[in-house]
Design a protein around this motif. Structure first.
Motif, PDB file in Angstrom:
ATOM      1  N   UNK A 234       0.828  -1.210   0.000  1.00  0.00           N
ATOM      2  CA  UNK A 234       0.000   0.000   0.000  1.00  0.00           C
ATOM      3  C   UNK A 234       0.863   1.260   0.000  1.00  0.00           C
ATOM      4  N   UNK A 235       1.916   1.263   0.809  1.00  0.00           N
ATOM      5  CA  UNK A 235       2.809   2.427   0.818  1.00  0.00           C
ATOM      6  C   UNK A 235       3.509   2.587  -0.517  1.00  0.00           C
ATOM      7  N   UNK A 236       3.813   1.483  -1.163  1.00  0.00           N
ATOM      8  CA  UNK A 236       4.451   1.555  -2.479  1.00  0.00           C
ATOM      9  C   UNK A 236       3.541   2.219  -3.506  1.00  0.00           C
ATOM     10  N   UNK A 237       2.277   1.808  -3.528  1.00  0.00           N
ATOM     11  CA  UNK A 237       1.320   2.417  -4.465  1.00  0.00           C
ATOM     12  C   UNK A 237       1.119   3.892  -4.152  1.00  0.00           C
ATOM     13  N   UNK A 238       1.030   4.224  -2.878  1.00  0.00           N
ATOM     14  CA  UNK A 238       0.815   5.617  -2.489  1.00  0.00           C
ATOM     15  C   UNK A 238       2.027   6.478  -2.838  1.00  0.00           C
ATOM     16  N   UNK A 239       3.229   5.978  -2.608  1.00  0.00           N
ATOM     17  CA  UNK A 239       4.431   6.732  -2.939  1.00  0.00           C
ATOM     18  C   UNK A 239       4.581   6.907  -4.436  1.00  0.00           C
ATOM     19  N   UNK A 240       4.259   5.870  -5.171  1.00  0.00           N
ATOM     20  CA  UNK A 240       4.300   5.952  -6.638  1.00  0.00           C
ATOM     21  C   UNK A 240       3.371   7.043  -7.142  1.00  0.00           C
ATOM     22  N   UNK A 241       2.179   7.096  -6.577  1.00  0.00           N
ATOM     23  CA  UNK A 241       1.208   8.117  -6.987  1.00  0.00           C
ATOM     24  C   UNK A 241       1.660   9.512  -6.565  1.00  0.00           C
ATOM     25  N   UNK A 242       2.156   9.648  -5.340  1.00  0.00           N
ATOM     26  CA  UNK A 242       2.560  10.961  -4.832  1.00  0.00           C
ATOM     27  C   UNK A 242       3.723  11.537  -5.630  1.00  0.00           C
ATOM     28  N   UNK A 243       4.720  10.715  -5.965  1.00  0.00           N
ATOM     29  CA  UNK A 243       5.889  11.206  -6.693  1.00  0.00           C
ATOM     30  C   UNK A 243       5.505  11.693  -8.087  1.00  0.00           C
ATOM     31  N   UNK A 244       4.745  10.877  -8.808  1.00  0.00           N
ATOM     32  CA  UNK A 244       4.359  11.276 -10.165  1.00  0.00           C
ATOM     33  C   UNK A 244       3.385  12.456 -10.135  1.00  0.00           C
ATOM     34  N   UNK A 245       2.488  12.489  -9.138  1.00  0.00           N
ATOM     35  CA  UNK A 245       1.537  13.590  -9.059  1.00  0.00           C
ATOM     36  C   UNK A 245       2.254  14.915  -8.790  1.00  0.00           C
TER      37      UNK A 245
END
Length: 312
Positions: A234-245
């Motif tokens: 879950x943290x991986x998906x959230x970090x992936x989204x936050x960085x690209x966003x």
């Protein structure tokens, strides 16, 4: 580049997984946050093009002087910056001229032609000149008449002959003295429109995240079966989204400012730097969209069950 940056800062399993995902499939990761990027473009564009606090006339630029309306029979002539010699025929008895970028007017004189509230008593002196004061360049002229239509038309004709581009009006055809309120309302409307765009972007982000989780259910299930914790996924998906966003939002703000600059230059309007409220709205909106996207994370436990590992 974003994937490499995240990888350099990575010290945990979630950040390494996010960096690898961004580097291996940048199209999919950035596609999920494209709607938020478009929202950033729209908000930056609106923030650079909506004008605020447009004064009704020159008097509104003088601190402490509150303009209401012209006196009955008074003609207002906005020359745009004509010399005093040019408008001399209009300087009849009782006419009040307002120099460009400044004012040296007795309040008593001004109150004869305009309903105003001066910063001090009508008989207590002059309104002080402001920076750039040019006494020989008249920007605004108030010409009193007897109030008849014929007298006003004579002043209107003479002013049009002397200064062809002048803006001439009286109480019969008033200029809207509520322009400032209008533009403030327009600002609020623009903020609501930008918020609506951001909400649409947040829903698009959540939908894209759900689609991405379903698409990657087997790789995630294999990672979970090999010992990776669900919280780490879950943290991986959230970090992936936050960085690209974050990257997409910064680029979107730049694109929105460039589009606003081009449109205002071509349309003859004014361009302005976005205020702190615009940046705050964009930053808060991006954070809100990120928080909203977390509604898709509970699906991760359903899509990564062990039966998702099987190949049919």
């Amino acid at each position: 580049m974003v994937g490499r940056g995240v990888a350099r800062l990575s010290r945990t399993v979630p950040s390494l997984l996010a960096a690898r995902r961004i580097a291996e499939n940048p199209q999919a990761t950035f596609y999920s946050v494209a709607a938020v990027g478009l929202a950033a473009v729209a908000m930056a564009y609106i923030g650079c093009t909506v004008a605020v606090n447009a004064p009704a006339d020159v008097a509104a630029n003088v601190p402490g002087l509150e303009t209401t309306k012209l006196r009955p029979g008074t003609m207002s002539v906005m020359t745009g910056g004509a010399s005093a010699a040019t408008v001399e025929p209009l300087l009849a008895a009782g006419a009040v001229s307002w120099p460009v970028h400044g004012a040296v007017l007795a309040c008593a004189d001004l109150t004869r032609v305009v309903d105003v509230t001066c910063p001090y008593g009508p008989d207590s002196g002059f309104i002080e000149p402001t920076p750039g004061y040019q006494p020989d360049i008249v920007g605004l002229l108030y010409v009193p008449t007897d109030g008849t239509l014929a007298a006003e038309n004579r002043v209107r004709t003479r002013a049009a002959n002397l200064v062809p581009n002048a803006i001439i009006n009286s109480e019969r055809d008033p200029i809207d003295h509520n322009l400032e309120t209008f533009f403030q309302d327009l600002d609020r409307l623009a903020a609501v429109a930008a918020l609506f765009v951001l909400i649409i972007g947040a829903f698009g982000l959540a939908a894209s995240m759900v689609g991405g989780l379903i698409e990657r259910r087997r790789p995630f299930a294999l990672l979970r079966a090999s010992g990776v914790y669900l919280s780490e996924l879950r943290r991986s998906v959230l970090l992936e989204t936050a960085a690209t966003m974050t990257v997409v939002s910064v680029v979107g703000v730049g694109i929105g400012m460039l589009l606003a600059y081009g449109s205002t230059r071509q349309g003859g309007a004014d361009w302005r730097w976005p205020g702190a409220d615009v940046y705050g709205l964009i930053g808060g909106g991006v954070l809100a969209a990120l928080l909203f996207s977390t509604i898709a994370l509970p699906l991760l436990s359903l899509t990564t069950r062990h039966d998702a590992v099987r190949f049919e």
